[in-house]
Design an enzyme around this catalytic site. Structure first.
Site, short mmCIF file in Angstrom:
data_model
loop_
_atom_site.label_atom_id
_atom_site.label_comp_id
_atom_site.label_asym_id
_atom_site.label_seq_id
_atom_site.Cartn_x
_atom_site.Cartn_y
_atom_site.Cartn_z
N ARG A 202 38.42 -14.65 -17.07
CA ARG A 202 39.36 -14.86 -18.19
C ARG A 202 40.72 -15.37 -17.69
O ARG A 202 41.76 -15.01 -18.22
CB ARG A 202 39.58 -13.58 -19.00
CG ARG A 202 38.33 -12.82 -19.34
CD ARG A 202 37.35 -13.64 -20.11
NE ARG A 202 36.11 -12.90 -20.37
CZ ARG A 202 35.03 -13.46 -20.88
NH1 ARG A 202 35.00 -14.74 -21.18
NH2 ARG A 202 33.95 -12.77 -21.11
N ASN B 118 35.70 -5.79 -12.58
CA ASN B 118 34.28 -6.00 -12.26
C ASN B 118 34.26 -6.23 -10.75
O ASN B 118 34.21 -7.35 -10.28
CB ASN B 118 33.71 -7.20 -13.01
CG ASN B 118 33.62 -6.93 -14.50
OD1 ASN B 118 33.42 -5.80 -14.92
ND2 ASN B 118 33.79 -7.97 -15.31
N LYS C 262 36.44 0.51 -13.26
CA LYS C 262 35.64 0.26 -14.46
C LYS C 262 34.25 0.80 -14.13
O LYS C 262 33.57 0.27 -13.26
CB LYS C 262 35.60 -1.24 -14.74
CG LYS C 262 34.66 -1.66 -15.86
CD LYS C 262 34.77 -3.18 -16.13
CE LYS C 262 33.80 -3.65 -17.19
NZ LYS C 262 33.97 -5.08 -17.51
N GLU D 256 29.81 -2.28 -19.38
CA GLU D 256 29.36 -3.67 -19.24
C GLU D 256 28.60 -3.89 -17.94
O GLU D 256 28.87 -4.84 -17.20
CB GLU D 256 30.54 -4.64 -19.36
CG GLU D 256 31.21 -4.59 -20.72
CD GLU D 256 32.24 -5.67 -20.95
OE1 GLU D 256 32.92 -6.05 -19.98
OE2 GLU D 256 32.36 -6.13 -22.10
N ARG E 54 39.11 3.49 -16.42
CA ARG E 54 39.19 2.79 -17.71
C ARG E 54 38.29 3.44 -18.78
O ARG E 54 37.20 3.92 -18.47
CB ARG E 54 38.81 1.31 -17.54
CG ARG E 54 39.82 0.58 -16.67
CD ARG E 54 39.38 -0.83 -16.41
NE ARG E 54 39.79 -1.78 -17.40
CZ ARG E 54 38.98 -2.67 -17.99
NH1 ARG E 54 37.68 -2.65 -17.74
NH2 ARG E 54 39.45 -3.55 -18.83
N ARG F 259 30.98 -0.05 -32.74
CA ARG F 259 31.47 -0.06 -31.35
C ARG F 259 32.91 0.47 -31.25
O ARG F 259 33.30 1.04 -30.23
CB ARG F 259 31.37 -1.51 -30.86
CG ARG F 259 32.06 -1.78 -29.57
CD ARG F 259 31.75 -3.19 -29.10
NE ARG F 259 32.85 -3.70 -28.29
CZ ARG F 259 32.89 -4.91 -27.76
NH1 ARG F 259 31.89 -5.75 -27.95
NH2 ARG F 259 33.91 -5.30 -27.04
N LYS G 133 42.50 0.31 -23.68
CA LYS G 133 42.97 -0.95 -24.26
C LYS G 133 43.72 -0.68 -25.56
O LYS G 133 43.40 0.29 -26.27
CB LYS G 133 41.80 -1.89 -24.53
CG LYS G 133 41.18 -2.44 -23.25
CD LYS G 133 40.16 -3.53 -23.55
CE LYS G 133 39.53 -4.01 -22.23
NZ LYS G 133 38.56 -5.09 -22.39
N ASP H 295 38.45 -5.14 -28.35
CA ASP H 295 38.66 -5.85 -27.09
C ASP H 295 39.74 -6.92 -27.21
O ASP H 295 39.42 -8.10 -27.37
CB ASP H 295 37.34 -6.54 -26.66
CG ASP H 295 37.41 -7.03 -25.23
OD1 ASP H 295 38.41 -6.71 -24.57
OD2 ASP H 295 36.48 -7.71 -24.79
N GLU I 136 42.54 -14.22 -23.65
CA GLU I 136 41.09 -14.40 -23.72
C GLU I 136 40.62 -14.76 -25.13
O GLU I 136 39.78 -15.63 -25.31
CB GLU I 136 40.42 -13.12 -23.24
CG GLU I 136 38.91 -13.12 -23.36
CD GLU I 136 38.29 -11.80 -22.91
OE1 GLU I 136 39.00 -10.94 -22.35
OE2 GLU I 136 37.08 -11.63 -23.13
C1 GCV Z 1 36.71 -7.80 -16.86
C2 GCV Z 1 35.91 -8.05 -22.02
C3 GCV Z 1 35.98 -9.32 -21.25
C4 GCV Z 1 35.42 -9.16 -19.86
C5 GCV Z 1 36.19 -8.02 -19.17
C6 GCV Z 1 36.03 -6.77 -20.01
C7 GCV Z 1 36.81 -5.61 -19.45
O1 GCV Z 1 34.59 -7.73 -22.30
O2 GCV Z 1 35.31 -10.33 -21.94
O3 GCV Z 1 35.59 -10.35 -19.17
O4 GCV Z 1 35.74 -7.81 -17.87
O5 GCV Z 1 36.52 -7.02 -21.31
O6 GCV Z 1 37.92 -5.40 -19.90
O7 GCV Z 1 36.31 -4.94 -18.58
#
Ligand code: GCV
Length: 711
Positions: free
Chosen positions: A203, A245, A335, A339, A372, A383, A407, A412, A440
């Site tokens: 992003r 990630n 994290k 995901e 996180r 969600r 967040k 998101d 993003e």
């Molecule tokens: C870093 C969203 C974004 C992902 C990001 C994720 C997160 O899903 O699209 O790119 O991953 O948030 O905050 O972990």
């Protein structure tokens, strides 16, 4: 004929006549700007030390004749050099550093213990009361001569004070008798970089990663130091340099040696380094042959189970190794179970087990663990409810050196979401707020969207956790629950491109994040005004025009993408273009109406808020229009408080958004003679792209919803 069709037919000629509805946007001419006094190219960001106007130069020259800075730490040397640079460039006169504060017009800077003998009693008293990072800027008389003191109890505070002083000079301040102090409201003011080890940025829209891993630790890009200087200038004091990630390789010895070098540079600007780590790091690189978790790490174990003594020892040894290299290492950002990232759930363990295990390893070195709360599995009915459902039961269970990073919105980083209900729901947990500076879901680097108003709106939202006035700002800065530690993080928008953030106006978002992190009660307009004065050199009417553009730019984007509380209408791939047809799960459009019923008669997400908000959000007539479709499934023909039906209000807002972008284009065009030609041209190019982008969103969404609605 159905009513909707009638409405569209009636609306269409007027929209076409006003240019509000076009099948495709007409391109606007790119005018060649006249010559201008502004020389900004975007590469100095807001630390653009333009020469002051002659009258200001004269005034300031009397105040800044020499600099006395007795401290010798790296941070204090940077503070001194910054001041000398700024004075030289803005007044056109090189001033000297002196070893005595005797002369008239001395600026003295340092820690209280270094300056105490030169300060009047009142200044000593004020400075003694400052909290960490706080500073005092005071016009004083010393040895019978007028002078200015910039004083703090710590080195970083002096640096922040210098940047404030410089900002006053840049901003055209002409009150030269100064008496002000400032302290950061939030203790940990952090940037999170989603930078990968291969140089790409998740992003990221400002270029490739600033960190040149293949060159480190031997070669140093000049950007490292510049980056740290920009961060320090807005009070940022911590950075997590790699993607959440996380690639486990970051914990390998060769990478840690590279990190050590970066950390050494950042330290000189008062910035602590954090790393994002994979929860699976203790596992061997080949992965696990047998067994459920397929994760690969950099260790030599078969497991990453947080309750396994071998795993715990592995982390402790790794943490000890890091602190040997980086004694002021900040800690980890993690994290996990999100995901596809590894986490404690693979071993039947909880977030508490996972976070506390890492926090424990860091605690002996004073490190911090940031965990996180961005979790969802898309299995439930909504969600938006998941982070609360998963984390709220763990309130009070995390160790004292843990932050749970949440967040701002429960989905998101949408252009507009109500605040995540976890804020105000975990009084016995340190909650950090995560904002996204990179856009993003807001048109990447294309749009001008200034995010100050969006963030200020979030921070001012009332959680009612302890009655009226329990704002998010108070949750985040710790004052609501008397917490001493606090944290806010912004997902960085930096890159190695010429303008650092993909465009000059995106720099304003980095700036605004830092300023709000310092003081979450600052107004978005005040911050924008500062940034404009520091970035451009233009007259007052031009500044006012730019300010108006900036202040309307976020609302315009909300209007032309996701008005009335709609969200996640973007394409899955890239999150840039509209794709309402694939996002039915979020907008819930059907023949009768539009919007997600999150009330007690729907998913009951509303039930996660305090009762005062429940009574507002459960009632479509009380819910602010900006959140209407977030909380309610509303009939297309329902008459809203504006006097328009839902369908008409929707099209009205989509068109209003496009019109606002048209106006921004015209405004910017009119500034052609005021802004440096290269900057003017590059912003104009982006605005023309935004015009197309806005039309694309408006046309696609109105077309799609018109097709679904049947009334
Ligand atoms: C870093 C969203 C974004 C992902 C990001 C994720 C997160 O899903 O699209 O790119 O991953 O948030 O905050 O972990």
């Amino acid at each position: 004929m159905k009513r909707k069709k009638l409405l569209l037919t009636a609306f269409l000629p007027c929209l076409l006549a006003t240019g509000l509805l076009r099948p495709a946007c007409a391109a606007t001419d790119l005018t060649t700007p006249r010559s201008s006094g502004d020389r900004s190219t975007g590469s100095s960001l807001w630390l653009n030390y333009h020469e002051l106007a002659p009258s200001l130069q004269k005034d300031w020259s009397g105040v800044v004749r020499q600099v006395f800075s007795p401290g010798e730490s790296a941070i204090l040397l940077n503070a001194r050099d910054e001041l000398l640079l700024a004075i030289g460039q803005m007044t056109g006169r090189q001033v000297a550093a002196t070893d005595s504060p005797a002369g008239k017009g001395t600026v003295m800077l340092g820690r209280l213990d270094q300056l105490v003998d030169f300060l009047p009693k009142s200044a000593v008293e004020k400075a003694s009361a400052l909290t960490e990072g706080g500073y005092l800027i005071e016009s004083i008389t010393t040895g019978g001569k007028p002078a200015t003191a910039i004083v703090s109890r710590d080195d970083a505070g002096v640096l922040y004070g210098v940047f404030h002083f410089v900002r006053l000079m840049q901003s055209g301040e002409s009150r030269l008798r100064l008496s002000l102090s400032s302290e950061p409201a939030i203790t940990l003011r952090m940037l999170n970089h989603w930078d990968n080890l291969d140089g790409s940025i998740e992003r990221g829209y400002g270029g490739r990663s600033l960190w040149k891993w293949e060159e480190l630790p031997e070669q140093l890009s000049p950007r490292y130091e510049q980056y740290a200087r920009y961060c320090a200038s807005i009070g940022i004091n911590a950075v997590a340099i790699n993607n959440v990630n996380a690639n486990p390789k970051i914990l390998r010895e060769d990478y840690l040696k590279k990190v050590e070098v970066l950390a050494g540079i950042f330290r000189k600007w008062g910035i602590q380094t954090y790393l994002c780590v994979s929860f699976a790091s203790p596992i061997r690189p080949s992965g696990i042959v047998e067994g459920r978790p397929r994760w690969r790490g950099v260790g030599d174990l078969e497991s990453a189970d947080p309750l396994d003594p071998e795993v715990r020892q592995w982390w402790q040894t790794k943490v000890d190794e890091i602190y040997t290299l980086i004694p002021d290492f900040g800690g980890f950002l993690v994290k996990a179970d999100s995901e596809g990232q590894p986490g404690p759930s693979s071993y039947g363990r909880t977030h508490v087990d996972g976070a506390n295990m890492l926090a424990d390893a860091l605690a002996s070195h004073g490190g911090t663990l940031i965990w996180r709360a961005f979790v969802y599995d898309n299995k439930g009915d909504d969600r938006a409810k998941e982070a609360y459902d998963e984390f709220k039961p763990f309130d009070s269970k995390f160790l004292d050196n843990v932050f749970i990073q949440v967040k701002n919105g429960p989905l998101d980083f949408q252009p507009r979401e109500p605040f995540t209900p976890l804020f105000g729901a975990m009084p016995q947990t340190h909650l950090a707020m995560e904002l996204q500076i990179a856009k993003e879901y807001l048109g990447h680097a294309t749009t001008l969207a200034y995010l100050g108003p969006m963030w200020a709106e979030i921070l001012a939202s009332d959680t009612y956790a302890k009655g009226s006035g329990s704002t998010i700002a108070k949750v985040i800065d710790g004052s609501l629950y008397g917490q001493k530690k606090s944290c806010i993080a912004g997902v960085a928008n930096t890159g190695d491109g010429p303008e650092w953030c993909g465009s000059v106006f995106n720099q304003a978002n980095w700036y605004a994040f830092g300023r709000l992190a310092w003081n979450p009660r600052l107004g978005a307009e005040e911050i924008a005004d500062e940034w404009i004065r520091m970035t451009f050199r233009c007259d007052a009417p031009s500044r006012a025009a730019i300010l108006k553009m900036m202040m309307g730019s976020h609302e315009a984007l909300v209007d032309y993408t996701m008005p009335l509380g709609l969200n996640l209408l973007c394409a899955y791939d890239g999150h840039y273009e509209p794709s309402p047809a694939t996002r039915e799960a979020f907008h819930k459009a059907d023949s009768k109406g539009l919007g997600f019923n999150r009330t007690k008669r729907g998913s009951n997400y509303v039930g996660q808020y305090h009762p005062e908000l429940q009574s507002i959000f459960n009632d479509p007539d009380k819910t602010p229009l900006k959140y209407l479709l977030w909380f309610h499934h509303v009939p297309w023909d329902k008459q809203l408080s504006t006097g328009r039906t839902l369908f008409d209000e929707l099209t009205f807002r989509y068109n209003r958004g496009v019109k606002s972008v048209d106006e921004m284009v015209q405004t910017w065009k009119s500034l052609g003679g005021e802004i440096a030609p290269a900057t003017h041209a590059s912003v104009m190019k982006k605005l023309l792209e935004e015009q197309q982008f806005a039309c694309l969103w408006r046309d696609e969404c109105v077309r799609y919803f018109s097709g679904v609605a049947d009334f």
